[in-house]
Write an enzyme that holds these catalytic residues in place. Structure first.
Site, PDB file in Angstrom:
ATOM      1  N   HIS A   1       0.814  -1.215   0.000  1.00 44.77           N
ATOM      2  CA  HIS A   1       0.000   0.000   0.000  1.00 44.77           C
ATOM      3  C   HIS A   1       0.851   1.269   0.000  1.00 44.77           C
ATOM      4  CE1 HIS A   1       0.784  -1.016   4.204  1.00 44.77           C
ATOM      5  NE2 HIS A   1       0.778   0.292   4.412  1.00 44.77           N
TER       6      HIS A   1
ATOM      7  N   GLY B   1       7.195   0.709   1.891  1.00 43.62           N
ATOM      8  CA  GLY B   1       7.618   1.819   2.730  1.00 43.62           C
ATOM      9  C   GLY B   1       9.127   1.932   2.833  1.00 43.62           C
ATOM     10  N   SER B   2       9.782   0.825   3.180  1.00 42.72           N
ATOM     11  CA  SER B   2      11.245   0.821   3.297  1.00 42.72           C
ATOM     12  C   SER B   2      11.920   0.041   2.179  1.00 42.72           C
ATOM     13  CB  SER B   2      11.667   0.211   4.635  1.00 42.72           C
ATOM     14  OG  SER B   2      11.401  -1.184   4.641  1.00 42.72           O
TER      15      SER B   2
ATOM     16  N   ASN C   1      12.580  -3.064   2.469  1.00 38.93           N
ATOM     17  CA  ASN C   1      13.240  -4.213   3.093  1.00 38.93           C
ATOM     18  C   ASN C   1      12.425  -5.497   2.981  1.00 38.93           C
ATOM     19  OD1 ASN C   1      15.732  -3.148   4.149  1.00 38.93           O
ATOM     20  ND2 ASN C   1      14.499  -1.968   5.572  1.00 38.93           N
ATOM     21  N   GLY C   2      11.188  -5.465   3.416  1.00 37.04           N
ATOM     22  CA  GLY C   2      10.363  -6.668   3.361  1.00 37.04           C
ATOM     23  C   GLY C   2      10.144  -7.143   1.943  1.00 37.04           C
ATOM     24  N   GLU C   3       9.995  -6.205   1.035  1.00 37.15           N
ATOM     25  CA  GLU C   3       9.776  -6.554  -0.368  1.00 37.15           C
ATOM     26  C   GLU C   3      11.004  -7.243  -0.948  1.00 37.15           C
ATOM     27  OE1 GLU C   3       6.980  -3.721   1.118  1.00 37.15           O
ATOM     28  OE2 GLU C   3       9.169  -3.553   1.062  1.00 37.15           O
TER      29      GLU C   3
ATOM     30  N   HIS D   1      27.867  -5.603 -10.437  1.00 37.85           N
ATOM     31  CA  HIS D   1      28.591  -6.591  -9.629  1.00 37.85           C
ATOM     32  C   HIS D   1      27.765  -7.819  -9.268  1.00 37.85           C
ATOM     33  CE1 HIS D   1      31.879  -3.657  -7.988  1.00 37.85           C
ATOM     34  NE2 HIS D   1      31.696  -3.539  -9.291  1.00 37.85           N
ATOM     35  N   ASN D   2      26.467  -7.644  -9.087  1.00 37.50           N
ATOM     36  CA  ASN D   2      25.633  -8.737  -8.593  1.00 37.50           C
ATOM     37  C   ASN D   2      24.676  -9.295  -9.627  1.00 37.50           C
ATOM     38  OD1 ASN D   2      25.699  -6.514  -6.025  1.00 37.50           O
ATOM     39  ND2 ASN D   2      26.593  -8.531  -5.722  1.00 37.50           N
TER      40      ASN D   2
ATOM     41  N   ARG E   1       8.701   5.389   0.739  1.00 38.80           N
ATOM     42  CA  ARG E   1       8.593   6.464   1.732  1.00 38.80           C
ATOM     43  C   ARG E   1       9.934   7.136   2.008  1.00 38.80           C
ATOM     44  NH1 ARG E   1       4.594   3.187   5.728  1.00 38.80           N
ATOM     45  NH2 ARG E   1       2.642   3.724   4.665  1.00 38.80           N
TER      46      ARG E   1
ATOM     47  N   ARG F   1      35.339 -12.474 -11.198  1.00 36.70           N
ATOM     48  CA  ARG F   1      35.123 -12.537  -9.749  1.00 36.70           C
ATOM     49  C   ARG F   1      33.644 -12.428  -9.406  1.00 36.70           C
ATOM     50  NH1 ARG F   1      35.979  -6.701  -7.220  1.00 36.70           N
ATOM     51  NH2 ARG F   1      35.556  -5.506  -9.099  1.00 36.70           N
TER      52      ARG F   1
END
Length: 161
Positions: free
Chosen positions: A9, A71-72, A74-76, A103-104, A114, A138
């Protein structure tokens, strides 16, 4: 390029604007949800479906990446990374967007809606999409080690043992 997106949301307004931005740039956009605002929605299924779609497309030879946000972020990112083959990176500036690809070989980007303005978010996503994987030995080696662990739990020998 096909871009799979998902949010919670907190990122719904960004999602609508982002889809317009990406389509205007010539990308095909697939929205994995949500479709309406719900302050207590559960984002994991949205993000996992977007991540699964990226992997399915890539296995089929379709040039595809994913964008998940909340929002952050992180969870996603955590949810997306549960899908085998996904390398989701939390991005907060242009450098991390670029390094995630270089690199990844990240195939999903996660952003905190947010935490940034829409202009910042689109600049991160545009940089992520534009940046190719370096292919440096590498980085290929390290990505392979992550994939090995994901597949069968194998790790390099512990140098302390």
């Amino acid at each position: 390029m096909r871009i799979h997106i998902a949010t919670d949301h907190a990122g719904l307004d960004f999602s609508t604007q982002l889809q317009e931005h990406l389509r205007a740039a010539g990308h095909e956009v697939v929205d994995h949800g949500p479709i309406e605002y719900d302050a207590v929605d559960d984002y994991p299924a949205f993000c996992i479906r977007a991540a699964q779609a990226v992997i399915a497309d890539q296995r089929d030879g379709v040039d595809a990446l994913g964008v998940v946000f909340g929002g952050s972020g992180n969870g996603e990112q955590i949810a997306a990374n549960k899908v085998e083959g996904v390398r989701a990176a939390l991005v907060w500036n242009l450098s991390t967007a670029e390094l995630a690809r270089e690199h990844n070989d990240a195939n999903v980007i996660s952003i905190g809606a947010r935490q940034h303005s829409f202009e910042e978010v689109t600049s991160f996503i545009d940089r992520f999409i534009q940046t190719p994987f370096s292919g440096d030995e590498r980085h290929v080696r390290r990505i392979g080690q992550i994939a090995d662990f994901e597949r069968d739990g194998s790790l390099l020998p512990d140098p302390r043992a």
